[in-house]
Scaffold this active site. Structure first.
Site, mmCIF file in Angstrom:
data_model
loop_
_atom_site.group_PDB
_atom_site.id
_atom_site.type_symbol
_atom_site.label_atom_id
_atom_site.label_comp_id
_atom_site.label_asym_id
_atom_site.label_seq_id
_atom_site.Cartn_x
_atom_site.Cartn_y
_atom_site.Cartn_z
ATOM 1 C CB SER A 20 42.809 47.266 40.101
ATOM 2 O OG SER A 20 42.705 48.524 40.734
ATOM 3 C CG HIS A 41 41.700 42.798 37.900
ATOM 4 N ND1 HIS A 41 43.074 42.853 37.941
ATOM 5 C CD2 HIS A 41 41.286 44.070 37.678
ATOM 6 C CE1 HIS A 41 43.474 44.094 37.762
ATOM 7 N NE2 HIS A 41 42.402 44.849 37.594
ATOM 8 C CG ASN A 44 41.565 50.949 30.655
ATOM 9 O OD1 ASN A 44 40.650 50.848 29.854
ATOM 10 N ND2 ASN A 44 42.088 52.106 31.000
ATOM 11 C CG ASN A 91 46.862 46.171 38.782
ATOM 12 O OD1 ASN A 91 47.207 46.214 37.599
ATOM 13 N ND2 ASN A 91 45.702 46.624 39.190
#
Length: 272
Positions: A20, A41, A44, A91
């Site tokens: 990540s 990637h 969650n 991210n």
């Protein structure tokens, strides 16, 4: 690790990493065939979140990239190709948001005020719930990674590392329901002397996101604002009825404040 794996797999095997925040290029630095490495990637919880960021590293070849996209389709995932850059898309944007949240707390803004300031974004949870979901240690590492890459725009937070050592921010009952803020967490972050109002922080977050997204587009992390919108909707739970993060930032005036132009032409308008 990947150089070791490479010795035991076929020459046509694709090597994929779910990192990540680590550099995919660095992960492949010792490979004999770095062209077979790709970022893949997930988000969650993987069974629920439909996005896969397919990271096109510097030496990833077309066959590997196409294979990754094909595998994503067989998994019924929405795949977006991104450049290898810290945090990729989702991210990096969340690190901007969480970094601003922790910076506000570090300088004296209360947890409650930060939550209130970020509510207009419409995300499924507040920044501190999100930090606990991803893990405070992981969150601290991600913020550190972005601070090293972009020190003028991303804050490091010693308090977040202390919170990670403590293990929690929120106080929960035996069934996991949030009762309030953990007393030790409140003690850890006490001491700031320059608190912001919710309105001040909301505008700061809006402008910070607009600036970071514009930089990502200028750097070719993805091709269009719609790619970023898709990533945030599918990977971060951005409310789809808001049309995406870039039209939202156009509507609140952040894009024009920051770089003098909306992300979309004609501008995407809506009702308050």
């Amino acid at each position: 690790v990947f150089a070791e794996i490479e010795q035991h797999v076929s020459e046509t095997a694709v090597l994929a990493t779910n990192t990540s925040s680590l550099s995919v290029d660095e992960i492949g630095a010792k490979l004999k065939h770095p062209e077979r490495l790709v970022g893949f990637h997930f988000f969650n919880p993987v069974a629920v979140m439909p996005l896969v960021e397919v990271v096109n590293a510097a030496k990833t070849d077309d066959t590997t990239l196409a294979t990754a996209m094909s595998v994503a389709a067989t998994l019924y995932k929405t795949a977006v190709i991104t450049k290898n850059t810290p945090g990729f898309v989702v991210n990096r944007i969340l690190a901007k948001l969480l970094g601003e949240a922790m910076h506000a707390v570090d300088t004296g803004t209360s947890f409650d005020t930060v939550n209130e300031a970020t509510k207009p974004l419409g995300l499924p949870m507040g920044p501190f719930d999100l930090l606990e979901l991803v893990g405070l240690t992981v969150g601290a590492h991600v913020l550190d990674t972005h601070h090293r890459a972009f020190p003028d725009r991303f804050f490091e937070s010693e308090n977040l590392h202390r919170l990670a050592e403590h293990g929690k921010i929120l106080d929960r009952d035996s069934k996991g329901k949030v009762k309030g803020w953990d007393k030790k967490a409140l003690e850890i972050v006490s001491g700031g002397t320059s608190p912001m109002t919710a309105e001040e922080l909301t505008r700061r977050v809006h402008d910070g996101l607009a600036d970071e997204i514009k930089r990502m587009l200028d750097d070719g992390v993805v091709g269009t604002p719609q790619d970023i919108d898709l990533c945030m909707i599918m990977g971060a739970g951005w409310p789809f009825h808001m049309g995406g993060v870039t039209p939202y930032l156009d509507r609140v005036g952040a894009s024009e404040r920051v770089f003098g132009d909306p992300f979309h032409h004609p501008p995407v308008r809506g009702v308050d």
